[in-house]
Design an enzyme around this catalytic site. Structure first.
Site, PDB file in Angstrom:
ATOM      1  N   GLU A   1       1.382   0.179  -5.511  1.00  0.00           N
ATOM      2  CA  GLU A   1       0.279   0.192  -4.481  1.00  0.00           C
ATOM      3  C   GLU A   1      -1.106   0.091  -5.167  1.00  0.00           C
ATOM      4  O   GLU A   1      -1.892  -0.952  -4.615  1.00  0.00           O
ATOM      5  CB  GLU A   1       0.360   1.254  -3.572  1.00  0.00           C
TER       6      GLU A   1
ATOM      7  N   ASP B   1      -2.837  -1.471   3.459  1.00  0.00           N
ATOM      8  CA  ASP B   1      -1.788  -0.043   2.921  1.00  0.00           C
ATOM      9  C   ASP B   1      -2.267   0.856   3.839  1.00  0.00           C
ATOM     10  O   ASP B   1      -3.252   1.218   4.453  1.00  0.00           O
ATOM     11  CB  ASP B   1      -2.059   0.113   1.529  1.00  0.00           C
TER      12      ASP B   1
ATOM     13  N   LYS C   1      -2.767   8.919  -1.697  1.00  0.00           N
ATOM     14  CA  LYS C   1      -1.544   8.044  -1.536  1.00  0.00           C
ATOM     15  C   LYS C   1      -0.329   8.521  -2.347  1.00  0.00           C
ATOM     16  O   LYS C   1      -0.370   9.462  -3.240  1.00  0.00           O
ATOM     17  CB  LYS C   1      -1.930   6.693  -1.662  1.00  0.00           C
TER      18      LYS C   1
ATOM     19  N   ASP D   1      -1.971   8.805   2.964  1.00  0.00           N
ATOM     20  CA  ASP D   1      -1.732  10.080   3.425  1.00  0.00           C
ATOM     21  C   ASP D   1      -2.866  10.893   3.844  1.00  0.00           C
ATOM     22  O   ASP D   1      -2.548  11.963   4.894  1.00  0.00           O
ATOM     23  CB  ASP D   1      -0.927  11.003   2.288  1.00  0.00           C
TER      24      ASP D   1
HETATM   25  O1  DER Z   1       3.548   6.370  -0.198  1.00  0.00           O
HETATM   26  C1  DER Z   1       2.336   5.687   0.147  1.00  0.00           C
HETATM   27  O2  DER Z   1       1.523   5.624  -0.748  1.00  0.00           O
HETATM   28  C2  DER Z   1       2.157   5.320   1.350  1.00  0.00           C
HETATM   29  O3  DER Z   1       1.267   4.197   1.677  1.00  0.00           O
HETATM   30  C3  DER Z   1       1.549   6.461   2.201  1.00  0.00           C
HETATM   31  O4  DER Z   1       0.237   6.610   1.592  1.00  0.00           O
HETATM   32  C4  DER Z   1       1.223   6.177   3.693  1.00  0.00           C
HETATM   33  O5  DER Z   1       2.459   6.441   4.449  1.00  0.00           O
HETATM   34  P1  DER Z   1       2.544   6.254   5.886  1.00  0.00           P
HETATM   35  O6  DER Z   1       1.929   5.254   6.326  1.00  0.00           O
HETATM   36  O7  DER Z   1       3.872   6.483   6.235  1.00  0.00           O
HETATM   37  O8  DER Z   1       2.000   7.673   6.280  1.00  0.00           O
END
Ligand code: DER
Length: 233
Positions: free
Chosen positions: A107, A85, A98, A88
């Site tokens: 998630e 995953d 996140k 942020d």
């Molecule tokens: O919304 C979320 O949790 C996403 O996984 C985020 O944490 C990461 O999104 P990105 O890869 O577009 O930066």
């Protein structure tokens, strides 16, 4: 762009190194994971891999189906081999913020079911302390009827300010895949024990889940500006 190349490099390395034939793979949400899903599809096609992918949002589910990957559910596969995953922000202890894409609830559930939780991120996510880089606030998923008292309790008890996340392509607040609202908590104190604070916040009636992923990730792949990938464990 340098950022997208960095995302792709991190995503490909993680998929190459952590996904094996027969694996049940938790698949995150957001923009970085798109590159991981591309690489998963490529490997399945080229190597005839037999894997099942468990999505963490409508977004990742649609991407998996579009890429003709086998989609599974936790009801059938409650134990996963790996979850990949984005994040942020990642601090020096591999604690995460996140929820930038409002997908944090599924998630965190899927990540909790995996033997190994692997993060893929570009260099802009790499920080010392949570809050150094990601300024939109820690996302907190709340039951809609409770968002105002939850906002007040957190502001009074922990400081900072929480803002109800408003939608752009829809009138009114963002409604998550699970029918909840998101509060973004900004201007929080950074020199705190996030494990304790996270546990306190999760006890507040009306809080469904937080975007604080404390002590969950075992590995991070950071795509760097020069196209290389830095690994952190
Ligand atoms: O919304 C979320 O949790 C996403 O996984 C985020 O944490 C990461 O999104 P990105 O890869 O577009 O930066």
């Amino acid at each position: 762009s340098a950022i997208n190349d960095a995302k792709r490099a991190a995503a490909h390395k993680a998929v190459n190194e952590y996904v094996k034939n027969g694996f049940k793979v938790g698949v995150g949400s957001g923009s970085t994971i798109v590159y991981a899903i591309d690489r998963l599809a490529e490997r399945v096609h080229k190597e005839k891999l037999n894997i099942v992918c468990i999505p963490t949002s409508f977004q990742s589910r649609q991407l998996l189906i579009k890429n003709q990957l086998t989609v599974g559910e936790l009801e059938i596969y409650p134990q996963l081999d790996v979850c990949i995953d984005g994040a942020d922000e990642v601090d020096s202890n591999l604690n995460l913020i996140k929820g930038g894409g409002a997908c944090l609830l599924e998630e965190k559930i899927v990540a909790s079911c995996a033997k190994i939780f692997v993060i893929i991120a570009d260099y802009t996510k790499n920080s010392e302390k949570l809050g150094d880089k990601y300024k939109k606030g820690i996302p907190i998923e709340v039951v809609p009827m409770a968002y105002k008292p939850v906002k007040q309790v957190i502001e009074n008890r922990f400081g900072g300010d929480l803002e109800l996340r408003m939608a752009i392509a829809k009138a009114g607040p963002v409604v998550t895949d699970n029918g909840n609202f998101i509060l973004d908590w900004r201007n929080f104190k950074q020199d705190v024990d996030w494990d304790i604070i996270n546990k306190d916040i999760l006890q507040i009636p009306g809080v469904v889940e937080s975007g604080l992923f404390i002590g969950m990730a075992q590995k991070v792949y950071f795509g760097l500006e020069d196209g290389t990938v830095k690994e952190q464990e």
